[in-house]
Design a protein around this motif. Structure first.
Motif, short mmCIF file in Angstrom:
data_model
loop_
_atom_site.label_atom_id
_atom_site.label_comp_id
_atom_site.label_asym_id
_atom_site.label_seq_id
_atom_site.Cartn_x
_atom_site.Cartn_y
_atom_site.Cartn_z
N ASP A 161 0.81 -1.24 0.00
CA ASP A 161 0.00 0.00 0.00
C ASP A 161 0.83 1.28 0.00
O ASP A 161 0.38 2.32 0.45
N LEU A 162 2.06 1.19 -0.52
CA LEU A 162 2.88 2.41 -0.48
C LEU A 162 3.63 2.63 -1.80
O LEU A 162 4.78 3.02 -1.83
N GLN A 163 2.94 2.36 -2.92
CA GLN A 163 3.64 2.57 -4.20
C GLN A 163 3.69 4.05 -4.55
O GLN A 163 4.56 4.49 -5.28
N VAL A 164 2.71 4.81 -4.05
CA VAL A 164 2.84 6.28 -4.02
C VAL A 164 2.68 6.65 -2.54
O VAL A 164 2.12 5.88 -1.76
N GLN A 165 3.17 7.82 -2.16
CA GLN A 165 3.21 8.12 -0.73
C GLN A 165 2.25 9.21 -0.31
O GLN A 165 2.24 10.30 -0.89
N GLY A 166 1.44 8.90 0.71
CA GLY A 166 0.59 9.91 1.33
C GLY A 166 1.48 10.97 1.97
O GLY A 166 2.58 10.67 2.43
#
Ligand code: FNR
Length: 386
Positions: A161-166
């Protein structure tokens, strides 16, 4: 206040860590993405679950021991993978791993750790778990998985769940980067934390040990930031889970599923367990709490694979709530980091002691004597309160 026996709950450890850890690194832990709605929902929704008080039952003989993926544990809890743990306290990953092992619960080393896989393996005596992010450089991933295997890691936790970062606003305001920005605020803050500075100066000789020195051209932290930023592979899909399954012959755990369909896909592609997780509210702000996502996932896949959870677990009560709603095990991220920042290895041990004792007492007051017998009936709201 600072003697371990005067620390009565995880919140005490948080307060102490806030005083002892430099602002930039404390905030890195104690923050969620964007409005922090999901970060807050994780704890709030757990707290909203009420227990059924039971009496008139012989509770003198109790057991919290169980297994997680076949591994014997003193309670169904594990330490979640957390990046930069070695910045909460010098040699943080080693200290946390030692505390977890001594207590009898699994420790998971993050890909983004300060101490390397080999550092932790050398400094500890029992196997630990390794968490993997899938990077574009697949040859690097193959080497990393081989290193985890050689170090004796018994489970691979694949975070999906971290391929792009919040975005965490505080990290930007604090100048949290690799290496950290030496702003006036940061330097002033460091000057007020001599204990932390002294600890780092005395013992820490490590830096992103899983990556630095293991990728061509990445010989120090200054060259690391750019590489990491563009390496998270946005093409990650279920076929990569299958690829890892074929590469890794020990337990494979997929972390970051929030729907029954995704949990089913993870299992169909080879996962031995899934972790219901929204990354501790650090990724998709506005996602539901992980505890609210748990019941339907457990119902759908609980007979096929182990269902684990993380997000918002702050006490033994929370661990019991998660167990009641179908999680074989729960993980803690921030609570053990508070313990580490507050008091090093002693603080992590204290965190585990507190949760263990709370779990024991709460289970007893619910009239249950064996953790394996916990089911939804201990909660007033029933099987699916969300
Ligand atoms: C994390 N998390 C995380 N997850 C992961 O798979 N790899 C990582 O490197 C990190 N790094 C990380 C750093 C910090 C400071 C935090 C707080 C969290 C997420 C972590 O594994 C877990 O999902 C959450 O921490 C669970 O929520 P709680 O227990 O912190 O509320």
């Amino acid at each position: 206040m600072n003697r371990p026996e005067r620390i009565t709950c995880v919140e005490d450890l948080r307060q102490l860590a806030r005083r002892r850890v430099p602002r930039m690194f404390y905030d890195y832990v104690d923050a969620g993405a964007y409005t922090e709605a999901t970060y807050q929902a994780n704890q709030r929704d757990l707290a909203s679950l009420n227990f059924v008080q039971r009496v008139g039952i012989d509770i003198s003989n109790r057991s919290l021991t169980d297994t997680i993926l076949g591994q014997q544990v003193t309670m169904p809890l594990a330490l979640a993978p957390t990046g930069l743990t070695g910045m909460q306290h010098a040699d943080g990953e080693i200290l946390a791993a030692r505390a977890a092992q001594a207590f009898g619960v699994p420790f998971t080393l993050s890909s983004m750790s300060i101490c390397s896989i080999e550092d932790v393996a050398q400094a500890t005596s029992a196997p630990f778990w390794f968490q993997l992010y899938v990077m574009k450089d697949r040859a690097f991933i193959e080497r990393l998985v081989a290193r985890a295997h050689a170090a004796g890691c018994t489970a691979l936790v694949l975070t999906v769940d971290l391929q792009v970062q919040g975005q965490r606003h505080k990290d930007i305001l604090n100048g949290l980067s690799t290496p950290p920005k030496p702003t006036l605020m940061n330097l002033l803050n460091l000057a007020t934390k001599p204990r932390w500075c002294w600890g780092m100066a005395r013992t820490s000789r490590r830096t992103f040990g899983n990556i630095v020195g293991h990728v061509d051209g990445i010989e120090d932290v200054s060259s690391l930031a750019g590489w990491v930023a563009e390496q998270f592979d946005q093409t990650l899909s279920w076929k990569d889970v299958r690829w890892l399954r074929e590469m890794w012959n020990r337990k494979l755990i997929v972390k970051g599923v929030m729907t029954p369909d995704d949990a089913q896909s993870a299992i169909d592609h080879g996962a031995d367990a899934v972790i219901v997780s929204n990354h501790g509210g650090r990724q998709l702000d506005g996602a539901p709490s992980s505890i609210s996502a748990l019941p339907t996932i457990a119902e759908r896949v609980g007979q096929q694979a182990e269902v684990h959870i993380d997000g918002g677990i702050r006490s033994g009560q929370d661990l019991l709530r998660a167990r009641a709603l179908g999680a074989q095990a729960a993980y803690i991220g921030r609570p053990f980091l508070y313990g580490l920042g507050a008091m090093g290895q002693v603080g992590v041990r204290r965190c585990l002691e507190i949760i263990h004792r709370e779990l024991d007492i709460t289970m007893a007051l619910c009239g249950v004597t064996n953790i394996k017998d916990v089911d939804p009936s201990i909660l007033t709201t029933g099987a699916d309160p969300f």
